[in-house]
Design an enzyme around this catalytic site. Structure first.
Site, PDB file in Angstrom:
ATOM      1  N   GLU A  82       0.848  -1.199   0.000  1.00 18.99           N
ATOM      2  CA  GLU A  82       0.000   0.000   0.000  1.00 18.99           C
ATOM      3  C   GLU A  82       0.879   1.243   0.000  1.00 18.99           C
ATOM      4  OE1 GLU A  82      -3.557   0.209   2.612  1.00 18.99           O
ATOM      5  OE2 GLU A  82      -2.577   1.994   3.428  1.00 18.99           O
ATOM      6  N   THR A  90      -3.963   4.826  -1.209  1.00 15.95           N
ATOM      7  CA  THR A  90      -4.959   5.334  -0.260  1.00 15.95           C
ATOM      8  C   THR A  90      -5.653   6.581  -0.809  1.00 15.95           C
ATOM      9  OG1 THR A  90      -3.447   6.766   0.939  1.00 15.95           O
ATOM     10  CG2 THR A  90      -3.597   4.488   1.700  1.00 15.95           C
ATOM     11  N   ALA A  94      -8.479  12.236   3.266  1.00 16.87           N
ATOM     12  CA  ALA A  94      -9.676  12.983   3.649  1.00 16.87           C
ATOM     13  C   ALA A  94      -9.813  14.287   2.859  1.00 16.87           C
ATOM     14  CB  ALA A  94      -9.641  13.287   5.134  1.00 16.87           C
ATOM     15  N   ARG A 146     -15.457   3.402   4.321  1.00 17.62           N
ATOM     16  CA  ARG A 146     -16.181   4.534   4.895  1.00 17.62           C
ATOM     17  C   ARG A 146     -15.250   5.740   4.970  1.00 17.62           C
ATOM     18  NH1 ARG A 146     -17.788   5.428  10.374  1.00 17.62           N
ATOM     19  NH2 ARG A 146     -15.552   5.705  10.673  1.00 17.62           N
ATOM     20  N   ALA A 183     -19.596   1.741   4.305  1.00 14.87           N
ATOM     21  CA  ALA A 183     -18.877   1.176   3.162  1.00 14.87           C
ATOM     22  C   ALA A 183     -19.752   0.246   2.325  1.00 14.87           C
ATOM     23  CB  ALA A 183     -17.624   0.457   3.649  1.00 14.87           C
ATOM     24  N   HIS A 218     -13.675  -3.064  14.807  1.00 17.64           N
ATOM     25  CA  HIS A 218     -13.614  -1.630  14.489  1.00 17.64           C
ATOM     26  C   HIS A 218     -13.948  -0.826  15.752  1.00 17.64           C
ATOM     27  CE1 HIS A 218     -14.930   2.269  12.865  1.00 17.64           C
ATOM     28  NE2 HIS A 218     -13.989   2.036  11.959  1.00 17.64           N
ATOM     29  N   LYS A 227     -21.077  -6.097   3.612  1.00 18.32           N
ATOM     30  CA  LYS A 227     -20.193  -5.596   2.543  1.00 18.32           C
ATOM     31  C   LYS A 227     -19.946  -6.697   1.503  1.00 18.32           C
ATOM     32  CE  LYS A 227     -16.966  -3.663   5.507  1.00 18.32           C
ATOM     33  NZ  LYS A 227     -15.925  -2.725   5.973  1.00 18.32           N
ATOM     34  N   GLN A 235      -7.205  -4.577   8.884  1.00 25.42           N
ATOM     35  CA  GLN A 235      -6.490  -3.521   9.601  1.00 25.42           C
ATOM     36  C   GLN A 235      -5.195  -4.128  10.146  1.00 25.42           C
ATOM     37  OE1 GLN A 235      -5.512  -0.661  10.069  1.00 25.42           O
ATOM     38  NE2 GLN A 235      -7.388   0.328  10.808  1.00 25.42           N
ATOM     39  N   GLN A 253       5.428   7.041  14.706  1.00 25.15           N
ATOM     40  CA  GLN A 253       4.527   6.401  13.751  1.00 25.15           C
ATOM     41  C   GLN A 253       3.549   5.472  14.480  1.00 25.15           C
ATOM     42  OE1 GLN A 253       6.812   3.641  11.482  1.00 25.15           O
ATOM     43  NE2 GLN A 253       5.083   2.810  10.363  1.00 25.15           N
TER      44      GLN A 253
HETATM   45  P1  FAD Z   1     -17.594   0.550   7.534  1.00 31.01           P
HETATM   46  O1  FAD Z   1     -17.608  -0.819   6.943  1.00 31.01           O
HETATM   47  O2  FAD Z   1     -18.673   1.482   7.120  1.00 31.01           O
HETATM   48  O3  FAD Z   1     -17.614   0.366   9.134  1.00 31.01           O
HETATM   49  C1  FAD Z   1     -17.441   1.451  10.009  1.00 31.01           C
HETATM   50  C2  FAD Z   1     -18.181   1.167  11.322  1.00 31.01           C
HETATM   51  O4  FAD Z   1     -19.589   1.174  11.101  1.00 31.01           O
HETATM   52  C3  FAD Z   1     -17.883  -0.208  11.922  1.00 31.01           C
HETATM   53  O5  FAD Z   1     -17.941  -0.084  13.324  1.00 31.01           O
HETATM   54  C4  FAD Z   1     -19.017  -1.101  11.417  1.00 31.01           C
HETATM   55  O6  FAD Z   1     -19.297  -2.172  12.290  1.00 31.01           O
HETATM   56  C5  FAD Z   1     -20.169  -0.112  11.349  1.00 31.01           C
HETATM   57  N1  FAD Z   1     -21.067  -0.372  10.204  1.00 31.01           N
HETATM   58  C6  FAD Z   1     -20.733  -0.834   8.975  1.00 31.01           C
HETATM   59  N2  FAD Z   1     -21.820  -0.894   8.183  1.00 31.01           N
HETATM   60  C7  FAD Z   1     -22.858  -0.443   8.917  1.00 31.01           C
HETATM   61  C8  FAD Z   1     -24.243  -0.258   8.641  1.00 31.01           C
HETATM   62  N3  FAD Z   1     -24.745  -0.575   7.444  1.00 31.01           N
HETATM   63  N4  FAD Z   1     -25.029   0.252   9.640  1.00 31.01           N
HETATM   64  C9  FAD Z   1     -24.512   0.570  10.860  1.00 31.01           C
HETATM   65  N5  FAD Z   1     -23.187   0.398  11.171  1.00 31.01           N
HETATM   66  C10 FAD Z   1     -22.384  -0.104  10.205  1.00 31.01           C
HETATM   67  N6  FAD Z   1      -9.289   5.503   5.459  1.00 31.01           N
HETATM   68  C11 FAD Z   1      -9.190   6.527   4.572  1.00 31.01           C
HETATM   69  O7  FAD Z   1      -9.685   7.627   4.854  1.00 31.01           O
HETATM   70  N7  FAD Z   1      -8.545   6.362   3.371  1.00 31.01           N
HETATM   71  C12 FAD Z   1      -7.993   5.177   3.011  1.00 31.01           C
HETATM   72  O8  FAD Z   1      -7.431   5.067   1.923  1.00 31.01           O
HETATM   73  C13 FAD Z   1      -8.079   4.075   3.918  1.00 31.01           C
HETATM   74  N8  FAD Z   1      -7.569   2.862   3.605  1.00 31.01           N
HETATM   75  C14 FAD Z   1      -7.764   1.793   4.458  1.00 31.01           C
HETATM   76  C15 FAD Z   1      -7.310   0.522   4.079  1.00 31.01           C
HETATM   77  C16 FAD Z   1      -7.496  -0.568   4.918  1.00 31.01           C
HETATM   78  C17 FAD Z   1      -7.021  -1.919   4.476  1.00 31.01           C
HETATM   79  C18 FAD Z   1      -8.136  -0.396   6.171  1.00 31.01           C
HETATM   80  C19 FAD Z   1      -8.339  -1.564   7.100  1.00 31.01           C
HETATM   81  C20 FAD Z   1      -8.600   0.862   6.561  1.00 31.01           C
HETATM   82  C21 FAD Z   1      -8.418   1.968   5.708  1.00 31.01           C
HETATM   83  N9  FAD Z   1      -8.881   3.224   6.033  1.00 31.01           N
HETATM   84  C22 FAD Z   1      -8.757   4.283   5.158  1.00 31.01           C
HETATM   85  C23 FAD Z   1      -9.497   3.459   7.341  1.00 31.01           C
HETATM   86  C24 FAD Z   1     -11.021   3.222   7.313  1.00 31.01           C
HETATM   87  O9  FAD Z   1     -11.627   4.152   6.444  1.00 31.01           O
HETATM   88  C25 FAD Z   1     -11.532   3.411   8.747  1.00 31.01           C
HETATM   89  O10 FAD Z   1     -11.126   2.333   9.534  1.00 31.01           O
HETATM   90  C26 FAD Z   1     -13.019   3.684   8.885  1.00 31.01           C
HETATM   91  O11 FAD Z   1     -13.228   4.095  10.229  1.00 31.01           O
HETATM   92  C27 FAD Z   1     -13.912   2.479   8.624  1.00 31.01           C
HETATM   93  O12 FAD Z   1     -13.945   2.152   7.313  1.00 31.01           O
HETATM   94  P2  FAD Z   1     -14.785   0.867   6.800  1.00 31.01           P
HETATM   95  O13 FAD Z   1     -14.735   0.897   5.341  1.00 31.01           O
HETATM   96  O14 FAD Z   1     -14.376  -0.360   7.485  1.00 31.01           O
HETATM   97  O15 FAD Z   1     -16.246   1.313   7.312  1.00 31.01           O
END
Ligand code: FAD
Length: 292
Positions: free
Chosen positions: A17, A48, A51, A109, A125, A149, A165, A176, A212
């Site tokens: 990444e 990535t 924001a 997300r 997401a 999470h 998802k 993560q 870091q």
């Molecule tokens: P979601 O899947 O939406 O989950 C977020 C929270 O909401 C979780 O607690 C979940 O249980 C809950 N949830 C999920 N779906 C629902 C629903 N339908 N209703 C109610 N609750 C729900 N961030 C960036 O800004 N840019 C990046 O490029 C980036 N790259 C990443 C790459 C990886 C491999 C990882 C692991 C994380 C990355 N992140 C990045 C961080 C990520 O955006 C954050 O961890 C964010 O807080 C959650 O993203 P998610 O896609 O898992 O969200």
């Protein structure tokens, strides 16, 4: 090539990444990173999505993904976030990716950033996964959390949302970062029990300096095993020693993960190809070995 097709070929998938360099870095710094990474032959490189969109970076995510795909001929994956784009902006970025032959998107997300109010067309997401999947042009991946999470009530709820998802069209998951492989193994067991069968890559971050890790842990809530804390206390103020120790720790994690048949390793490179090289050198023959 779609990322999901990389799995099931009998070897561990190895991916990296990178992030778009900030405006304060030279515009060509991404080339230095990619020049370094190409020699370790990753199966794919993901980029990535910040924001601030492209306003505080030199090149956008889509532009760098295109460079990886077309100039380096490595399969590229672009990250895209709910908080960072409206439906219209997502459509534009997806068109840009399709035009440049990038076939893979990691739908997230996104991290909330107080300096940039979140866009609200997609709340979670799964909505973005579904939006991208419905277009039919992309392999869609999503994120997962071996230590749950930070906003989820518990593991069960988090895995239920993970399943949403996958049901929405995600065909591959990246975890993560974590520092205790047992967290990953028990998580994977629960994921499979929940009927999620898509490949799951283990996210590994080589920690090479104290600052870091402090930032990462406060952001993602990863716990630090005693063994790791001891390393930080002992070598945290000696950059060269901390780098050696961080690399050795990551290598030990990867060796254990591969021996236990993990399907893929996703290296959070922090745009440091030297560290990625040293890790790859230590585990290259293991990655090539048949995984069962
Ligand atoms: P979601 O899947 O939406 O989950 C977020 C929270 O909401 C979780 O607690 C979940 O249980 C809950 N949830 C999920 N779906 C629902 C629903 N339908 N209703 C109610 N609750 C729900 N961030 C960036 O800004 N840019 C990046 O490029 C980036 N790259 C990443 C790459 C990886 C491999 C990882 C692991 C994380 C990355 N992140 C990045 C961080 C990520 O955006 C954050 O961890 C964010 O807080 C959650 O993203 P998610 O896609 O898992 O969200």
């Amino acid at each position: 090539m779609k990322i999901a097709q990389l799995f099931g070929k009998g070897k561990t998938v190895f991916s990296c990444e990178v992030f778009p360099p900030k405006k304060t870095s030279p515009v060509d710094s991404i080339y230095k990173t990619l020049d370094g990474l190409k020699d370790i032959h990753p199966d794919f490189i993901s980029v990535t999505f910040g924001a601030g969109g492209s306003s505080n970076v030199n090149q956008s995510t889509a532009e760098i993904a295109s460079i990886i795909q077309n100039q380096y001929h490595i399969t590229a994956m672009a990250h895209l976030t709910c908080v960072g784009c409206t439906k219209g902006e997502a459509t534009e970025i997806l068109a840009q990716l399709k035009n440049s032959g990038v076939e893979n998107v990691l739908a997230l997300r996104g991290d909330r950033n107080p300096d940039f109010p979140p866009k609200e067309d997609f709340l979670h997401a799964n909505e973005l996964v579904s939006f991208i999947h419905r277009r039919g042009d992309f392999g869609v991946s999503a994120a997962c959390y071996p230590e749950v999470h930070p906003e989820a009530r518990d593991l069960e709820e988090d895995i239920q949302h993970l399943k949403e998802k996958v049901d929405a069209g995600a065909t591959h998951l990246i975890s993560q970062l974590f520092f205790d492989n047992n967290d990953f193994y028990s998580f994977l067991y629960r994921v499979r029990q929940a009927g999620i069968t898509v490949p799951v890559e283990a996210g590994i971050m080589p920690v090479t300096n104290r600052k870091q890790i402090e930032r990462m842990v406060s952001l993602c809530g990863a716990s630090l095993p005693k063994k790791f804390v001891r390393i930080m206390h002992r070598y945290g103020d000696d950059p060269a020693a901390m780098q050696d120790a961080g690399i050795a720790y990551a290598v030990e994690q990867i060796v254990d993960l591969i021996s236990n048949g993990v399907q893929g390793i996703h290296l959070y490179t922090m745009n440091n190809p030297t560290v990625a090289h040293r890790i790859n050198q230590a585990v290259a023959s293991l990655i090539r070995c048949a995984n069962r």
